[in-house]
Design an enzyme around this catalytic site. Structure first.
Site, PDB file in Angstrom:
ATOM      1  CG  HIS A  51      35.566   6.670  44.709  1.00 56.10           C
ATOM      2  ND1 HIS A  51      35.287   6.979  46.018  1.00 56.10           N
ATOM      3  CD2 HIS A  51      35.495   7.855  44.019  1.00 56.10           C
ATOM      4  CE1 HIS A  51      35.061   8.281  46.128  1.00 56.10           C
ATOM      5  NE2 HIS A  51      35.188   8.835  44.929  1.00 56.10           N
TER       6      HIS A  51
ATOM      7  CB  THR B 281      43.615  23.248  55.796  1.00 55.34           C
ATOM      8  OG1 THR B 281      42.741  24.009  54.935  1.00 55.34           O
ATOM      9  CG2 THR B 281      44.691  24.169  56.349  1.00 55.34           C
ATOM     10  N   GLY B 282      42.750  20.829  53.441  1.00 57.55           N
ATOM     11  CA  GLY B 282      41.646  19.919  53.131  1.00 57.55           C
ATOM     12  C   GLY B 282      42.083  18.470  52.982  1.00 57.55           C
TER      13      GLY B 282
ATOM     14  CG  ASN C 153      38.252   8.518  47.421  1.00 60.36           C
ATOM     15  OD1 ASN C 153      38.624   7.601  48.147  1.00 60.36           O
ATOM     16  ND2 ASN C 153      37.646   9.575  47.890  1.00 60.36           N
TER      17      ASN C 153
ATOM     18  CB  CYS D  29      38.264  10.510  42.413  1.00 60.95           C
ATOM     19  SG  CYS D  29      36.665  11.113  42.971  1.00 60.95           S
TER      20      CYS D  29
ATOM     21  CD  GLN E 257      31.699   8.353  43.094  1.00 63.18           C
ATOM     22  OE1 GLN E 257      31.145   8.247  42.005  1.00 63.18           O
ATOM     23  NE2 GLN E 257      32.188   9.496  43.540  1.00 63.18           N
TER      24      GLN E 257
ATOM     25  NE  ARG F 110      29.461  10.585  48.370  1.00 57.02           N
ATOM     26  CZ  ARG F 110      30.443  11.064  47.595  1.00 57.02           C
ATOM     27  NH1 ARG F 110      31.599  10.440  47.479  1.00 57.02           N
ATOM     28  NH2 ARG F 110      30.271  12.182  46.924  1.00 57.02           N
TER      29      ARG F 110
ATOM     30  NE  ARG G 105      38.050  17.555  37.087  1.00 59.02           N
ATOM     31  CZ  ARG G 105      37.303  17.179  38.109  1.00 59.02           C
ATOM     32  NH1 ARG G 105      36.035  16.842  37.932  1.00 59.02           N
ATOM     33  NH2 ARG G 105      37.819  17.136  39.331  1.00 59.02           N
TER      34      ARG G 105
HETATM   35  P1  NAP Z   1      37.877  19.844  51.989  1.00 60.93           P
HETATM   36  O1  NAP Z   1      38.420  18.768  52.828  1.00 60.93           O
HETATM   37  O2  NAP Z   1      36.561  20.435  52.369  1.00 60.93           O
HETATM   38  O3  NAP Z   1      38.981  21.025  51.869  1.00 60.93           O
HETATM   39  C1  NAP Z   1      38.736  22.208  51.181  1.00 60.93           C
HETATM   40  C2  NAP Z   1      40.008  23.015  51.115  1.00 60.93           C
HETATM   41  O4  NAP Z   1      39.786  24.194  50.331  1.00 60.93           O
HETATM   42  C3  NAP Z   1      40.467  23.521  52.488  1.00 60.93           C
HETATM   43  O5  NAP Z   1      41.858  23.630  52.506  1.00 60.93           O
HETATM   44  C4  NAP Z   1      39.819  24.908  52.542  1.00 60.93           C
HETATM   45  O6  NAP Z   1      40.474  25.785  53.430  1.00 60.93           O
HETATM   46  C5  NAP Z   1      40.066  25.353  51.113  1.00 60.93           C
HETATM   47  N1  NAP Z   1      39.169  26.423  50.731  1.00 60.93           N
HETATM   48  C6  NAP Z   1      37.834  26.408  50.720  1.00 60.93           C
HETATM   49  N2  NAP Z   1      37.356  27.623  50.319  1.00 60.93           N
HETATM   50  C7  NAP Z   1      38.431  28.399  50.094  1.00 60.93           C
HETATM   51  C8  NAP Z   1      38.619  29.737  49.681  1.00 60.93           C
HETATM   52  N3  NAP Z   1      37.579  30.531  49.403  1.00 60.93           N
HETATM   53  N4  NAP Z   1      39.880  30.217  49.559  1.00 60.93           N
HETATM   54  C9  NAP Z   1      40.928  29.430  49.841  1.00 60.93           C
HETATM   55  N5  NAP Z   1      40.831  28.132  50.236  1.00 60.93           N
HETATM   56  C10 NAP Z   1      39.586  27.634  50.366  1.00 60.93           C
HETATM   57  O7  NAP Z   1      37.675  19.370  50.495  1.00 60.93           O
HETATM   58  P2  NAP Z   1      38.562  18.329  49.658  1.00 60.93           P
HETATM   59  O8  NAP Z   1      37.936  17.006  49.719  1.00 60.93           O
HETATM   60  O9  NAP Z   1      39.990  18.472  50.014  1.00 60.93           O
HETATM   61  O10 NAP Z   1      38.273  18.848  48.179  1.00 60.93           O
HETATM   62  C11 NAP Z   1      38.703  20.126  47.751  1.00 60.93           C
HETATM   63  C12 NAP Z   1      38.398  20.264  46.283  1.00 60.93           C
HETATM   64  O11 NAP Z   1      39.205  19.345  45.555  1.00 60.93           O
HETATM   65  C13 NAP Z   1      36.953  19.911  45.881  1.00 60.93           C
HETATM   66  O12 NAP Z   1      36.095  21.010  46.040  1.00 60.93           O
HETATM   67  C14 NAP Z   1      37.105  19.484  44.456  1.00 60.93           C
HETATM   68  O13 NAP Z   1      37.081  20.607  43.602  1.00 60.93           O
HETATM   69  C15 NAP Z   1      38.490  18.860  44.448  1.00 60.93           C
HETATM   70  N6  NAP Z   1      38.376  17.399  44.559  1.00 60.93           N
HETATM   71  C16 NAP Z   1      38.668  16.699  43.480  1.00 60.93           C
HETATM   72  C17 NAP Z   1      38.567  15.343  43.520  1.00 60.93           C
HETATM   73  C18 NAP Z   1      38.820  14.585  42.294  1.00 60.93           C
HETATM   74  O14 NAP Z   1      37.964  13.789  41.987  1.00 60.93           O
HETATM   75  N7  NAP Z   1      39.940  14.755  41.627  1.00 60.93           N
HETATM   76  C19 NAP Z   1      38.193  14.661  44.662  1.00 60.93           C
HETATM   77  C20 NAP Z   1      37.896  15.389  45.772  1.00 60.93           C
HETATM   78  C21 NAP Z   1      37.995  16.774  45.697  1.00 60.93           C
HETATM   79  P3  NAP Z   1      39.937  25.938  54.961  1.00 60.93           P
HETATM   80  O15 NAP Z   1      40.393  24.705  55.680  1.00 60.93           O
HETATM   81  O16 NAP Z   1      40.615  27.187  55.418  1.00 60.93           O
HETATM   82  O17 NAP Z   1      38.443  26.051  54.852  1.00 60.93           O
HETATM   83  O1  3JN Z   2      32.271  12.910  45.416  1.00 60.60           O
HETATM   84  C1  3JN Z   2      33.330  12.363  45.086  1.00 60.60           C
HETATM   85  O2  3JN Z   2      33.594  11.214  45.408  1.00 60.60           O
HETATM   86  C2  3JN Z   2      34.299  13.121  44.250  1.00 60.60           C
HETATM   87  C3  3JN Z   2      34.064  14.571  44.386  1.00 60.60           C
HETATM   88  C4  3JN Z   2      34.660  15.437  43.639  1.00 60.60           C
HETATM   89  C5  3JN Z   2      34.334  16.848  43.731  1.00 60.60           C
HETATM   90  C6  3JN Z   2      33.804  17.370  44.899  1.00 60.60           C
HETATM   91  C7  3JN Z   2      33.450  18.712  44.959  1.00 60.60           C
HETATM   92  C8  3JN Z   2      33.613  19.527  43.872  1.00 60.60           C
HETATM   93  C9  3JN Z   2      34.549  17.670  42.628  1.00 60.60           C
HETATM   94  C10 3JN Z   2      35.213  17.120  41.421  1.00 60.60           C
HETATM   95  O3  3JN Z   2      36.405  16.871  41.508  1.00 60.60           O
HETATM   96  O4  3JN Z   2      34.586  16.922  40.382  1.00 60.60           O
HETATM   97  C11 3JN Z   2      34.153  19.007  42.703  1.00 60.60           C
HETATM   98  C12 3JN Z   2      34.293  19.914  41.546  1.00 60.60           C
HETATM   99  O5  3JN Z   2      33.346  19.990  40.745  1.00 60.60           O
HETATM  100  O6  3JN Z   2      35.312  20.561  41.454  1.00 60.60           O
END
Ligand code: NAP
Ligand code: 3JN
Length: 340
Positions: free
Chosen positions: A246, A14-15, A319, A133, A160, A239, A102
């Site tokens: 980004h 859902t995120g 990103n 990202c 970003q 940011r 990672r």
């Molecule tokens: P987001 O829009 O806030 O979405 C978070 C997602 O995680 C939602 O589906 C949420 O479900 C779910 N979630 C949160 N807590 C949970 C739990 N305890 N159990 C099960 N599901 C849970 O955040 P996002 O931007 O999609 O980012 C999510 C994660 O992806 C980040 O925290 C980070 O680790 C990673 N990320 C990586 C990159 C990258 O650089 N590769 C970039 C952005 C994010 P609900 O809707 O039910 O709350």
């Molecule tokens: O802030 C951004 O533009 C990228 C964010 C990535 C992020 C956000 C929350 C948690 C990460 C990540 O992918 O490094 C995390 C994380 O540490 O998992």
């Protein structure tokens, strides 16, 4: 022999990232047999769609991965730490978007254009990590240069988009912008300061060395993916009030001399890169053009005359797509075609 289709779970469906993962699986026609969409208890029972059919979101639990082949995780670091080993134990390969795994030496950290061969290491823990990202778009642009001219040092500053912080930050930038344009006082809920019409030199938490965790992710992940710990790297992550994509100002010093023309030609043939560079017509990469795309766009390639063998460039990518969802689905494609 490779299986024909796969049972795929998306944790964090859902995120902001999960949503794009689902879109990428659809767009790239990934061979899906069944899907399972997982999120927190508050989303359980909601409907999402996959290939035009409704899919009910389930609460993520340790039992969510039975009979799954691949799990794409984007539900935060603590969720990955807790549930990725359980998923792997069920026989499912995890592709994790968080920073939780990672830097684990037993977990490959993969950008397909750079180190697709590292996917083979998934057998050690059943987990493959997707880089941050900001790291992904930088290594897509720099790896070809490193292979040909040898990169000694990287100085990078990022710009970003708020979508990197998730759905709540997209809402915050929208609401603050609307409030300010109506001469109202905006609320700061997501960031420590206002993001609308502002820049924050602060992404993720500050560490004891004065850098942020995002900055150190760029340093450490780049060395791991490019398989070279000798590259000297320093980063400043900022940011900016942009929704998607980004941007990065990158300065490199190479071992062998390279002209802007050499770099331009090399990157024109590089996988996943598009050179957009014609200053005579004001043509250079911009976040508004990169949004929704899967390529990494490079422009403003020019000599840095302040030091020997140095080049400046400007690198932009979506990103949420190449920086997260697309990269994860590309890894799933390599895995499904070559290893499962
Ligand atoms: P987001 O829009 O806030 O979405 C978070 C997602 O995680 C939602 O589906 C949420 O479900 C779910 N979630 C949160 N807590 C949970 C739990 N305890 N159990 C099960 N599901 C849970 O955040 P996002 O931007 O999609 O980012 C999510 C994660 O992806 C980040 O925290 C980070 O680790 C990673 N990320 C990586 C990159 C990258 O650089 N590769 C970039 C952005 C994010 P609900 O809707 O039910 O709350
Ligand atoms: O802030 C951004 O533009 C990228 C964010 C990535 C992020 C956000 C929350 C948690 C990460 C990540 O992918 O490094 C995390 C994380 O540490 O998992």
């Amino acid at each position: 022999m490779s299986k024909k289709s796969f049972n795929v779970a998306v944790a964090g469906a859902t995120g902001a990232v999960g949503n794009q993962m689902i879109a990428c699986l659809e767009e790239r026609n990934f061979p899906v047999n069944t899907v399972r969409f997982l999120a927190s208890s508050k989303s359980a029972g909601k409907h999402l769609t996959f290939r035009g059919k409704p899919v009910i979101v389930e609460e993520l639990t340790e039992n969510s991965f039975q009979h799954m082949d691949i799990a794409l995780f984007s539900a935060g670091g603590s969720t990955s730490e807790k549930f990725a080993p359980a998923a792997a134990k069920s026989g499912c390969v995890v592709i994790d978007n968080s920073s939780a795994w990672r830097m684990d030496p037993q977990v490959p950290l993969v950008v397909p254009e750079v180190n697709a061969h590292a996917v083979a290491g998934y057998t050690r823990k059943g987990i493959i990590a997707n880089p941050n990202c900001s790291t992904i778009q930088m290594v897509v642009a720099l790896n070809p240069i490193h292979r040909k001219f040898g990169i000694k040092r990287i100085v990078v500053s990022t710009y970003q988009a708020v979508s990197g912080t998730g759905q709540k930050a997209i809402v915050e930038l929208t609401q603050q912008t609307e409030a300010l344009l109506r001469q109202q006082t905006p609320e700061n809920k997501v960031y420590p300061h206002r993001i609308a019409f502002n820049c924050l030199p602060h992404i993720d938490v500050f560490l004891d060395n004065g850098y942020t965790k995002e900055e150190m992710k760029m340093v450490n992940e780049t060395r791991k993916i490019m398989e070279d710990d000798t590259i000297r790297i320093t980063a400043t992550t900022v940011r900016v009030p942009v929704f998607y994509s980004h941007s990065e100002s990158i300065n490199i010093e190479t071992r062998l001399p390279a002209t802007p023309d050499d770099i331009c030609k090399l990157l024109s043939d590089a996988p996943g890169v598009k050179v957009v560079d014609d200053v005579k017509t004001n043509t250079y990469p911009m976040p508004i053009d990169a949004a929704g795309q899967d390529l990494t766009f490079v422009g403003r390639i020019r000599q840095d005359d302040s030091v020997a063998n140095a080049i400046n460039m400007w690198v932009v990518a979506d990103n949420i797509r190449k920086g997260a969802a697309t990269n994860a689905v590309q890894i799933a494609e390599i895995l499904s075609t070559n290893y499962l």
